[in-house]
Design an enzyme around this catalytic site. Structure first.
Site, PDB file in Angstrom:
ATOM      1  N   ASP A  22       0.670  -1.222   0.020  1.00 12.12           N
ATOM      2  CA  ASP A  22       0.112   0.013  -0.090  1.00 12.12           C
ATOM      3  C   ASP A  22       1.026   1.243   0.023  1.00 12.12           C
ATOM      4  O   ASP A  22       1.720   1.290   0.332  1.00 12.12           O
ATOM      5  CB  ASP A  22      -0.908   0.148   1.258  1.00 12.12           C
ATOM      6  CG  ASP A  22      -2.236   0.996   0.986  1.00 12.12           C
ATOM      7  OD1 ASP A  22      -2.358   1.361  -0.196  1.00 12.12           O
ATOM      8  OD2 ASP A  22      -2.854   1.113   2.126  1.00 12.12           O
ATOM      9  N   HIS A  39       2.386   3.307  -8.957  1.00 15.39           N
ATOM     10  CA  HIS A  39       2.244   1.834  -9.336  1.00 15.39           C
ATOM     11  C   HIS A  39       3.413   1.208 -10.091  1.00 15.39           C
ATOM     12  O   HIS A  39       3.892   0.164  -9.822  1.00 15.39           O
ATOM     13  CB  HIS A  39       1.061   1.690 -10.201  1.00 15.39           C
ATOM     14  CG  HIS A  39      -0.237   2.140  -9.450  1.00 15.39           C
ATOM     15  ND1 HIS A  39      -0.402   1.504  -8.060  1.00 15.39           N
ATOM     16  CD2 HIS A  39      -1.484   2.614  -9.533  1.00 15.39           C
ATOM     17  CE1 HIS A  39      -1.657   1.925  -7.652  1.00 15.39           C
ATOM     18  NE2 HIS A  39      -2.276   2.838  -8.613  1.00 15.39           N
ATOM     19  N   LEU A 132       9.472 -21.778  -4.836  1.00 15.72           N
ATOM     20  CA  LEU A 132       8.941 -20.563  -3.882  1.00 15.72           C
ATOM     21  C   LEU A 132       7.592 -20.338  -4.481  1.00 15.72           C
ATOM     22  O   LEU A 132       7.434 -19.882  -5.524  1.00 15.72           O
ATOM     23  CB  LEU A 132       9.946 -19.285  -3.956  1.00 15.72           C
ATOM     24  CG  LEU A 132       9.189 -18.075  -3.485  1.00 15.72           C
ATOM     25  CD1 LEU A 132       8.874 -18.142  -2.071  1.00 15.72           C
ATOM     26  CD2 LEU A 132       9.985 -16.928  -3.659  1.00 15.72           C
TER      27      LEU A 132
HETATM   28  C1  IPE Z   1      -5.492  -2.582  -0.226  1.00  8.97           C
HETATM   29  O1  IPE Z   1      -5.270  -1.517  -0.570  1.00  8.97           O
HETATM   30  C2  IPE Z   1      -5.517  -3.555  -1.469  1.00  8.97           C
HETATM   31  C3  IPE Z   1      -4.129  -3.542  -2.192  1.00  8.97           C
HETATM   32  C4  IPE Z   1      -3.076  -3.074  -1.526  1.00  8.97           C
HETATM   33  C5  IPE Z   1      -3.974  -4.112  -3.556  1.00  8.97           C
HETATM   34  P1  IPE Z   1      -6.259  -0.249  -0.502  1.00  8.97           P
HETATM   35  O2  IPE Z   1      -5.560   0.994  -0.689  1.00  8.97           O
HETATM   36  O3  IPE Z   1      -7.305  -0.642  -1.830  1.00  8.97           O
HETATM   37  O4  IPE Z   1      -7.097  -0.306   0.765  1.00  8.97           O
HETATM   38  P2  IPE Z   1      -8.104   0.899   1.708  1.00  8.97           P
HETATM   39  O5  IPE Z   1      -9.161   1.270   0.596  1.00  8.97           O
HETATM   40  O6  IPE Z   1      -6.997   2.018   2.124  1.00  8.97           O
HETATM   41  O7  IPE Z   1      -8.600   0.101   2.948  1.00  8.97           O
HETATM   42  C1  IPE Z   2      -1.597   0.111  -3.303  1.00  8.07           C
HETATM   43  O1  IPE Z   2      -1.347   1.632  -3.287  1.00  8.07           O
HETATM   44  C2  IPE Z   2      -1.737  -0.301  -4.676  1.00  8.07           C
HETATM   45  C3  IPE Z   2      -3.087  -0.811  -5.014  1.00  8.07           C
HETATM   46  C4  IPE Z   2      -4.116  -0.687  -4.203  1.00  8.07           C
HETATM   47  C5  IPE Z   2      -3.652  -1.204  -6.441  1.00  8.07           C
HETATM   48  P1  IPE Z   2      -2.519   2.439  -3.455  1.00  8.07           P
HETATM   49  O2  IPE Z   2      -2.911   3.004  -4.808  1.00  8.07           O
HETATM   50  O3  IPE Z   2      -3.760   2.266  -2.566  1.00  8.07           O
HETATM   51  O4  IPE Z   2      -1.946   4.012  -2.900  1.00  8.07           O
HETATM   52  P2  IPE Z   2      -2.341   4.885  -1.685  1.00  8.07           P
HETATM   53  O5  IPE Z   2      -2.987   4.051  -0.585  1.00  8.07           O
HETATM   54  O6  IPE Z   2      -3.616   5.456  -2.388  1.00  8.07           O
HETATM   55  O7  IPE Z   2      -1.163   5.838  -1.205  1.00  8.07           O
HETATM   56 MG    MG Z   3      -4.043   2.314  -0.500  1.00  9.25          MG
END
Ligand code: IPE
Ligand code: IPE
Ligand code: MG
Length: 235
Positions: A22, A39, A132
């Site tokens: 995240d 990303h 793995l």
């Molecule tokens: C969780 O992150 C999903 C992934 C890391 C793929 P999100 O960014 O979607 O989660 P919330 O919405 O903050 O809970």
């Molecule tokens: C995690 O990073 C990746 C996915 C959920 C696809 P985010 O895109 O949720 O990044 P933040 O949380 O908005 O910073």
């Molecule tokens: Mg996020």
């Protein structure tokens, strides 16, 4: 001497680490860049993490890459994530001989474009003899997984389900439950990740945003894990 610390190797106490990757969006925003750039750099961090985990004796690694709820994001962000997945599959196919990684996608593949879905299936098949296990959660939700497992058992004719019936049909059926779940980017929630499997997982949270997450951060999480005492409801 300021030598590098020796990495901590995984033993039977730590067979499976799961990562909630995240913070890509915040990382990009902090640099005045579009979320898709976060990303892209996040995908690099993911590849580095896989490489590192393959050197420390880990048997199972899971990454949360895209949730069943992430389809709510703007179309261009979703497309950018799918394009990165496509790129990763190409690279992983080319590297199969060097990297002993078996890729398993967690989640229903039907919402993905046909060509991408076929590539995902091809990579799973081509890597099936590697050791793995790398579970990539893509269109994954813990609730979806439980319904999927229960519905398969019902279709088999079961009327009362046991834990074993659920275990047998989880997307993660090739892996033991995670011993350690790491979430980056200063959020302290599971966001629909491994709801069944996380029952006794150790949880580790760090402020580091995923694109900045390096092998030394994995090492710090592993050290923290080994300093804990697990009870599993016993003593
Ligand atoms: C969780 O992150 C999903 C992934 C890391 C793929 P999100 O960014 O979607 O989660 P919330 O919405 O903050 O809970
Ligand atoms: C995690 O990073 C990746 C996915 C959920 C696809 P985010 O895109 O949720 O990044 P933040 O949380 O908005 O910073
Ligand atoms: Mg996020």
């Amino acid at each position: 001497m300021f030598g590098k610390k020796k990495p901590v190797y995984c033993d039977e106490r730590l067979r499976h680490i799961a990562f909630i990757m995240d913070g890509n969006g915040r990382w990009a925003k902090g640099r005045g860049m579009p979320r898709s750039y976060g990303h892209k750099v996040g995908a690099k961090a993911f590849k580095e993490a896989v490489k590192y985990c393959s050197t420390i004796g880990l048997g199972h690694m899971t990454v949360y890459a895209f949730s069943t709820e992430n389809w709510r994001r703007p179309r261009e962000e979703v497309d950018a994530i799918l394009a990165l997945l496509d790129e990763y599959i190409e690279e992983a196919l080319a590297d199969l001989a060097q990297n002993d990684v078996r890729i398993v996608f967690l989640g229903e593949k039907t919402p993905f474009p046909d060509a991408l879905r076929e590539k995902m299936e091809h990579l799973e098949a081509e890597s099936a003899n590697n050791s793995l296990i790398l579970n990539i959660a893509m269109n994954y939700g813990g609730r979806d997984e439980l319904l999927h497992a229960a519905n398969i058992a019902i279709a088999e004719g079961k009327t009362t389900l046991t834990e074993a019936d659920i275990d047998a049909h989880l997307y993660t059926k090739l892996s033991p439950p995670p011993d350690l779940i790491v979430r980056t980017a200063n959020e302290r929630r599971l966001s629909n990740f491994l709801l069944w499997q996380s029952a006794y997982a150790e949880l580790y949270f760090t402020d580091v945003l995923w694109p900045d997450f390096k092998p030394r951060h994995i090492d710090a999480a592993i050290r923290d894990f080994y300093a804990r005492k697990r009870n599993f409801g016993g003593h």
